[in-house]
Design a protein around this motif. Sequence first.
Motif, PDB file in Angstrom:
ATOM      1  N   CYS A 203      61.211  15.078 127.726  1.00 24.78           N
ATOM      2  CA  CYS A 203      59.955  14.473 127.264  1.00 24.78           C
ATOM      3  C   CYS A 203      58.797  15.113 127.997  1.00 24.78           C
ATOM      4  O   CYS A 203      58.830  15.242 129.226  1.00 24.78           O
ATOM      5  CB  CYS A 203      59.965  12.963 127.509  1.00 24.78           C
ATOM      6  N   LEU A 204      57.770  15.501 127.248  1.00 30.25           N
ATOM      7  CA  LEU A 204      56.602  16.149 127.837  1.00 30.25           C
ATOM      8  C   LEU A 204      55.982  15.306 128.934  1.00 30.25           C
ATOM      9  O   LEU A 204      55.552  15.820 129.969  1.00 30.25           O
ATOM     10  CB  LEU A 204      55.569  16.422 126.738  1.00 30.25           C
ATOM     11  N   PHE A 205      55.927  13.985 128.742  1.00 35.47           N
ATOM     12  CA  PHE A 205      55.240  13.102 129.682  1.00 35.47           C
ATOM     13  C   PHE A 205      56.183  12.428 130.670  1.00 35.47           C
ATOM     14  O   PHE A 205      55.755  11.627 131.494  1.00 35.47           O
ATOM     15  CB  PHE A 205      54.441  12.041 128.920  1.00 35.47           C
ATOM     16  N   GLY A 206      57.461  12.706 130.582  1.00 32.89           N
ATOM     17  CA  GLY A 206      58.423  12.112 131.505  1.00 32.89           C
ATOM     18  C   GLY A 206      58.667  13.000 132.708  1.00 32.89           C
ATOM     19  O   GLY A 206      58.708  14.223 132.589  1.00 32.89           O
ATOM     20  N   PRO A 207      58.838  12.417 133.887  1.00 35.98           N
ATOM     21  CA  PRO A 207      59.048  13.214 135.097  1.00 35.98           C
ATOM     22  C   PRO A 207      60.469  13.754 135.238  1.00 35.98           C
ATOM     23  O   PRO A 207      60.711  14.641 136.060  1.00 35.98           O
ATOM     24  CB  PRO A 207      58.716  12.230 136.226  1.00 35.98           C
ATOM     25  N   SER A 208      61.412  13.231 134.457  1.00 31.56           N
ATOM     26  CA  SER A 208      62.815  13.609 134.625  1.00 31.56           C
ATOM     27  C   SER A 208      63.080  15.039 134.160  1.00 31.56           C
ATOM     28  O   SER A 208      62.640  15.440 133.076  1.00 31.56           O
ATOM     29  CB  SER A 208      63.720  12.649 133.842  1.00 31.56           C
ATOM     30  N   GLU A 209      63.791  15.799 134.984  1.00 39.07           N
ATOM     31  CA  GLU A 209      64.194  17.161 134.662  1.00 39.07           C
ATOM     32  C   GLU A 209      65.591  17.400 135.220  1.00 39.07           C
ATOM     33  O   GLU A 209      66.004  16.747 136.186  1.00 39.07           O
ATOM     34  CB  GLU A 209      63.224  18.181 135.275  1.00 39.07           C
ATOM     35  N   VAL A 210      66.310  18.333 134.615  1.00 36.98           N
ATOM     36  CA  VAL A 210      67.610  18.734 135.130  1.00 36.98           C
ATOM     37  C   VAL A 210      67.705  20.249 135.055  1.00 36.98           C
ATOM     38  O   VAL A 210      67.275  20.862 134.077  1.00 36.98           O
ATOM     39  CB  VAL A 210      68.760  18.052 134.349  1.00 36.98           C
TER      40      VAL A 210
ATOM     41  N   GLN B 248      77.614  19.751 128.562  1.00 34.70           N
ATOM     42  CA  GLN B 248      77.735  18.398 129.099  1.00 34.70           C
ATOM     43  C   GLN B 248      76.472  17.994 129.852  1.00 34.70           C
ATOM     44  O   GLN B 248      75.992  16.858 129.720  1.00 34.70           O
ATOM     45  CB  GLN B 248      78.958  18.317 130.030  1.00 34.70           C
ATOM     46  N   ILE B 249      75.925  18.905 130.638  1.00 32.12           N
ATOM     47  CA  ILE B 249      74.683  18.629 131.367  1.00 32.12           C
ATOM     48  C   ILE B 249      73.546  18.330 130.390  1.00 32.12           C
ATOM     49  O   ILE B 249      72.777  17.380 130.572  1.00 32.12           O
ATOM     50  CB  ILE B 249      74.316  19.822 132.269  1.00 32.12           C
ATOM     51  N   ILE B 250      73.447  19.150 129.351  1.00 28.35           N
ATOM     52  CA  ILE B 250      72.400  18.961 128.342  1.00 28.35           C
ATOM     53  C   ILE B 250      72.575  17.631 127.631  1.00 28.35           C
ATOM     54  O   ILE B 250      71.614  16.868 127.437  1.00 28.35           O
ATOM     55  CB  ILE B 250      72.414  20.124 127.333  1.00 28.35           C
ATOM     56  N   SER B 251      73.800  17.330 127.246  1.00 25.76           N
ATOM     57  CA  SER B 251      74.075  16.095 126.514  1.00 25.76           C
ATOM     58  C   SER B 251      73.683  14.867 127.313  1.00 25.76           C
ATOM     59  O   SER B 251      73.059  13.935 126.788  1.00 25.76           O
ATOM     60  CB  SER B 251      75.563  16.031 126.151  1.00 25.76           C
ATOM     61  N   VAL B 252      74.030  14.851 128.603  1.00 20.97           N
ATOM     62  CA  VAL B 252      73.688  13.705 129.447  1.00 20.97           C
ATOM     63  C   VAL B 252      72.173  13.545 129.539  1.00 20.97           C
ATOM     64  O   VAL B 252      71.640  12.433 129.448  1.00 20.97           O
ATOM     65  CB  VAL B 252      74.302  13.875 130.856  1.00 20.97           C
ATOM     66  N   ALA B 253      71.459  14.667 129.697  1.00 15.06           N
ATOM     67  CA  ALA B 253      69.999  14.604 129.792  1.00 15.06           C
ATOM     68  C   ALA B 253      69.386  14.078 128.500  1.00 15.06           C
ATOM     69  O   ALA B 253      68.479  13.231 128.529  1.00 15.06           O
ATOM     70  CB  ALA B 253      69.443  15.983 130.116  1.00 15.06           C
ATOM     71  N   VAL B 254      69.870  14.550 127.360  1.00 13.53           N
ATOM     72  CA  VAL B 254      69.340  14.118 126.070  1.00 13.53           C
ATOM     73  C   VAL B 254      69.616  12.636 125.845  1.00 13.53           C
ATOM     74  O   VAL B 254      68.761  11.894 125.353  1.00 13.53           O
ATOM     75  CB  VAL B 254      69.939  14.968 124.927  1.00 13.53           C
ATOM     76  N   LYS B 255      70.807  12.169 126.225  1.00 16.43           N
ATOM     77  CA  LYS B 255      71.158  10.761 126.031  1.00 16.43           C
ATOM     78  C   LYS B 255      70.276   9.838 126.871  1.00 16.43           C
ATOM     79  O   LYS B 255      70.116   8.656 126.556  1.00 16.43           O
ATOM     80  CB  LYS B 255      72.624  10.525 126.396  1.00 16.43           C
ATOM     81  N   ARG B 256      69.692  10.369 127.946  1.00 18.87           N
ATOM     82  CA  ARG B 256      68.841   9.544 128.813  1.00 18.87           C
ATOM     83  C   ARG B 256      67.386   9.526 128.353  1.00 18.87           C
ATOM     84  O   ARG B 256      66.559   8.841 128.968  1.00 18.87           O
ATOM     85  CB  ARG B 256      68.914  10.071 130.254  1.00 18.87           C
TER      86      ARG B 256
END
Length: 394
Positions: free
Chosen positions: A338-345, A362-370
């Motif tokens: 999300c552009l405005f969200g602080p979360s990154e992986v 798997q890493i991408i999937s977990v990030a997208v699900k969150r």
Amino acid sequence: MRPYLSDWHLAFRRFSSVKSRLKSHFQFGIYQSQLLTINPAEDSWSKRYATMPEKIQDDAVKDDPVSNMLVDSFGRLHTYLRISLTERCNLRCQYCMPAEGVELTPSPLVMSQSEIIRVANLFVSSGVNKIRLTGGEPSIRKDIEEICSQLSNLKGLKTLAMTTNGLALTRKLPNLKDCGLNLLNISLDTLVPAKFEFMTRRKGHERVMESIYRAVDLGYNPVKVNCVVMRGFNDDEICDFVELTKDKPINVRFIEFMPFDGNVWNVKKLVSYAEMLDIVGKRFTGLQRINDHPTETAKNFTIDGHHGTVSFITSMTNHFCSGCNRLRLLADGNLKVCLFGPSEVSLRDPIRNGADDNELRQIISVAVKRKKASHAGMFDIAKTPNRPMIHIGG
């Protein structure tokens, strides 16, 4: 100071410092309610066009080949990846970079060409059909043509786009087009050279205009022109920008001013979608809303007698999170959902530690699900730590 700069220059400086006593009023929505309602007559335009995009067909999800990796917990399909190629830029735009500058990621920690292609191929093979190259300024990356060539050859990719400031684009564009770049956004916030120099802290307005017309001549249709509208700086040029669409296939995209770290955002600089629409509707006849795709970020309009179109990006006053299909790969290899969200992986680190494609998926999937259902309101966004826009990628 040059005399002809004084009026708008002083006005812009004045709006750059909001008194703290206003903050509590804004947080309780007093100013926001005034911002979104001009007066009953003017507000008729915004009410008329405060419509939803085209309805998603019930069988769209069933027929879409997107892998589960790209579906979040709210059922949104992410088929659009924005890749920042570099944090470096040949301009210093005030809403993008703090006056004191920013610390850039050291070159060894920026994604290499092979890493970019590998990650892009992973996304495209999983269902992404559109990639946009951003920065910084993507055109200053030395291997930009090779990157475009390799990306455009990925099976399943339909659109390869780039957002650029256009400063160094004119001579590079023919080769980039040959390398598969088929959609172009050029950022330009003013048609006045003196304002351009003030806002970007650099010269070059004429070169950006040359890039826009060169893109038209090369057959880009439309050529998209991104304009961040700020009260007291360029809100008096809205109709002048619309005139660019009269005889050429130009899509002018008016963007609400958004808060990022270091850009001194405040609500008094924000010119809302409702207000911009009223300004355009009073000046031009036959303003007609286009039936937009459900994942479209812009509210798009045609105008009678105009070859081009106008659009509004309404992230602050009328967000489009429910149809969001976008993910961002930053220049340092971090995935931002999300552009405005602080979360990154980070994807760069596991790649350099030997992760295989399944582990990356798997890493991408977990990030997208969150990913959350929507971003916060404008005042909460302004208080939430986030990176400067030049780090994220425009």
